[in-house]
Design an enzyme around this catalytic site. Structure first.
Site, PDB file in Angstrom:
ATOM      1  N   GLY A  47      -3.082-108.936  72.335  1.00 21.31           N
ATOM      2  CA  GLY A  47      -4.022-109.914  72.262  1.00 21.31           C
ATOM      3  C   GLY A  47      -3.412-111.203  71.874  1.00 21.31           C
ATOM      4  N   ASP A 100      -4.633-112.286  67.274  1.00 26.83           N
ATOM      5  CA  ASP A 100      -5.533-113.153  68.059  1.00 26.83           C
ATOM      6  C   ASP A 100      -6.819-113.279  67.124  1.00 26.83           C
ATOM      7  OD1 ASP A 100      -6.431-110.354  68.054  1.00 26.83           O
ATOM      8  OD2 ASP A 100      -6.579-110.270  70.228  1.00 26.83           O
ATOM      9  N   ASP A 148     -11.154-109.716  62.478  1.00 30.20           N
ATOM     10  CA  ASP A 148     -12.359-109.328  62.582  1.00 30.20           C
ATOM     11  C   ASP A 148     -12.460-108.317  61.007  1.00 30.20           C
ATOM     12  OD1 ASP A 148     -15.025-108.253  63.123  1.00 30.20           O
ATOM     13  OD2 ASP A 148     -14.441-107.245  64.798  1.00 30.20           O
ATOM     14  N   LYS A 191     -13.925-113.930  62.570  1.00 29.99           N
ATOM     15  CA  LYS A 191     -15.125-113.727  62.214  1.00 29.99           C
ATOM     16  C   LYS A 191     -15.436-113.673  60.898  1.00 29.99           C
ATOM     17  CE  LYS A 191     -15.605-111.072  66.578  1.00 29.99           C
ATOM     18  NZ  LYS A 191     -15.924-109.941  67.082  1.00 29.99           N
ATOM     19  N   PHE A 246     -18.756-110.679  70.498  1.00 28.31           N
ATOM     20  CA  PHE A 246     -17.350-110.248  71.128  1.00 28.31           C
ATOM     21  C   PHE A 246     -16.886-111.232  72.178  1.00 28.31           C
ATOM     22  CE2 PHE A 246     -14.674-107.752  73.543  1.00 28.31           C
ATOM     23  CZ  PHE A 246     -13.883-107.044  72.719  1.00 28.31           C
ATOM     24  N   VAL A 247     -15.678-111.777  71.917  1.00 26.08           N
ATOM     25  CA  VAL A 247     -15.168-112.734  72.467  1.00 26.08           C
ATOM     26  C   VAL A 247     -13.833-112.192  73.341  1.00 26.08           C
ATOM     27  CG1 VAL A 247     -16.003-114.624  71.323  1.00 26.08           C
ATOM     28  CG2 VAL A 247     -13.822-113.433  70.796  1.00 26.08           C
ATOM     29  N   ASP A 298      -9.207-109.449  75.360  1.00 21.05           N
ATOM     30  CA  ASP A 298      -9.566-108.561  76.387  1.00 21.05           C
ATOM     31  C   ASP A 298     -10.828-107.627  76.266  1.00 21.05           C
ATOM     32  OD1 ASP A 298      -8.196-106.643  74.600  1.00 21.05           O
ATOM     33  OD2 ASP A 298      -8.539-105.317  76.356  1.00 21.05           O
ATOM     34  N   ARG A 356      -8.130-111.435  79.942  1.00 15.86           N
ATOM     35  CA  ARG A 356      -7.083-111.934  79.023  1.00 15.86           C
ATOM     36  C   ARG A 356      -6.739-113.255  79.629  1.00 15.86           C
ATOM     37  NH1 ARG A 356      -5.308-108.189  75.317  1.00 15.86           N
ATOM     38  NH2 ARG A 356      -5.139-106.028  76.257  1.00 15.86           N
TER      39      ARG A 356
HETATM   40  P1  XMP Z   1      -9.749-106.130  62.849  1.00 14.76           P
HETATM   41  O1  XMP Z   1     -10.908-105.665  63.122  1.00 14.76           O
HETATM   42  O2  XMP Z   1      -8.735-105.224  62.890  1.00 14.76           O
HETATM   43  O3  XMP Z   1      -9.809-106.845  64.394  1.00 14.76           O
HETATM   44  O4  XMP Z   1      -9.507-107.455  62.166  1.00 14.76           O
HETATM   45  C1  XMP Z   1      -8.549-107.170  64.857  1.00 14.76           C
HETATM   46  C2  XMP Z   1      -8.497-106.585  66.253  1.00 14.76           C
HETATM   47  O5  XMP Z   1      -9.821-106.199  67.009  1.00 14.76           O
HETATM   48  C3  XMP Z   1      -9.919-106.596  68.278  1.00 14.76           C
HETATM   49  N1  XMP Z   1     -11.169-107.289  68.279  1.00 14.76           N
HETATM   50  C4  XMP Z   1     -11.582-107.998  69.204  1.00 14.76           C
HETATM   51  N2  XMP Z   1     -11.060-107.993  70.366  1.00 14.76           N
HETATM   52  N3  XMP Z   1     -12.862-109.393  71.120  1.00 14.76           N
HETATM   53  C5  XMP Z   1     -11.692-108.997  71.443  1.00 14.76           C
HETATM   54  O6  XMP Z   1     -11.198-108.899  72.523  1.00 14.76           O
HETATM   55  C6  XMP Z   1     -13.279-109.428  69.841  1.00 14.76           C
HETATM   56  O7  XMP Z   1     -14.290-110.234  69.720  1.00 14.76           O
HETATM   57  C7  XMP Z   1     -12.615-108.685  69.053  1.00 14.76           C
HETATM   58  N4  XMP Z   1     -12.937-108.371  67.656  1.00 14.76           N
HETATM   59  C8  XMP Z   1     -11.996-107.714  67.348  1.00 14.76           C
HETATM   60  C9  XMP Z   1      -8.447-107.240  68.564  1.00 14.76           C
HETATM   61  O8  XMP Z   1      -7.828-106.316  68.992  1.00 14.76           O
HETATM   62  C10 XMP Z   1      -7.992-107.812  67.323  1.00 14.76           C
HETATM   63  O9  XMP Z   1      -6.476-107.763  67.315  1.00 14.76           O
END
Ligand code: XMP
Length: 185
Positions: free
Chosen positions: A45, A101, A104, A132, A153-154, A160, A166
């Site tokens: 990402g 990227d 979350d 987020k 969700f972006v 992706d 992407r």
């Molecule tokens: P965490 O929850 O581990 O999230 O902090 C990081 C990874 O979760 C994926 N992720 C997203 N990917 N749109 C995406 O395309 C989203 O809104 C999103 N939220 C979480 C992503 O792989 C990121 O590295």
């Protein structure tokens, strides 16, 4: 592809401007330009973020790759993040900057920083393009943040959905029916 988009959240112009600003902040925090920075982008990402960011960074650098997948329902210590491919370079004694990227739940950065710490770098900092704020946990704090966004969700600019989107030049919110169609199929 554009027909699947509900709305553009961050335009390509705002992305370009903010990534340039972030590069300035990062450069100021590593004043010794010859000491050498190890950049560790989390694949896949962060590839576009990496490509745009490093072209504004003035210091000597090396790039090491690490691949993590997020999955739901896991009960391991990594809580939903799984290391698919470990770092391919030596970072012992070096300043490391991890790029992701989006921050979350924090599971991905928690896993990656713990893995990197085992290799005894001189320092570890983290930079995320998006955060987020709704879920970002207290124990995972990014040193550099591009944009705080709402809990949607972006996709785009490297992010992706099922490996699609992407290549969109902006950050966008998908139409809800795209999710629904994918869930049914
Ligand atoms: P965490 O929850 O581990 O999230 O902090 C990081 C990874 O979760 C994926 N992720 C997203 N990917 N749109 C995406 O395309 C989203 O809104 C999103 N939220 C979480 C992503 O792989 C990121 O590295």
């Amino acid at each position: 592809m554009e027909a699947d988009i509900d709305r553009v959240l961050i335009s390509r112009e705002r992305l370009a401007e903010r990534v340039r600003e972030m590069a300035g902040q990062i450069a100021r925090s590593y004043p010794d330009l010859d000491a050498g920075l190890s950049l560790v982008p989390i694949l896949s990402g962060s590839v576009i973020f990496l490509a745009d960011l490093i072209r504004h960074l003035p210091m000597k650098m090396k790039i090491g790759l690490i691949t993590v997948s997020s999955y739901s329902g896991a009960t391991t210590t990594s809580k939903g993040a799984k290391l698919l491919q470990d770092l391919n370079v030596d970072v012992t004694g070096r300043d490391v900057l991890v790029l992701d990227d989006i921050l979350d739940t924090g599971n991905t950065l928690r896993l990656v920083t713990a893995k990197l710490a085992e290799r005894k770098p001189r320092s570890i900092k983290t930079a995320v393009l998006l955060r987020k704020t709704a879920k970002a946990p207290d124990d995972v704090v990014a040193d550099f943040v591009g944009f705080d966004i709402e809990d949607v969700f972006v996709v785009g600019y490297g992010l992706d959905y099922n490996d699609h989107y992407r290549n969109l030049p902006h950050i966008a919110v998908l139409k809800p029916e795209i999710y629904a169609a994918e869930v049914r199929s």
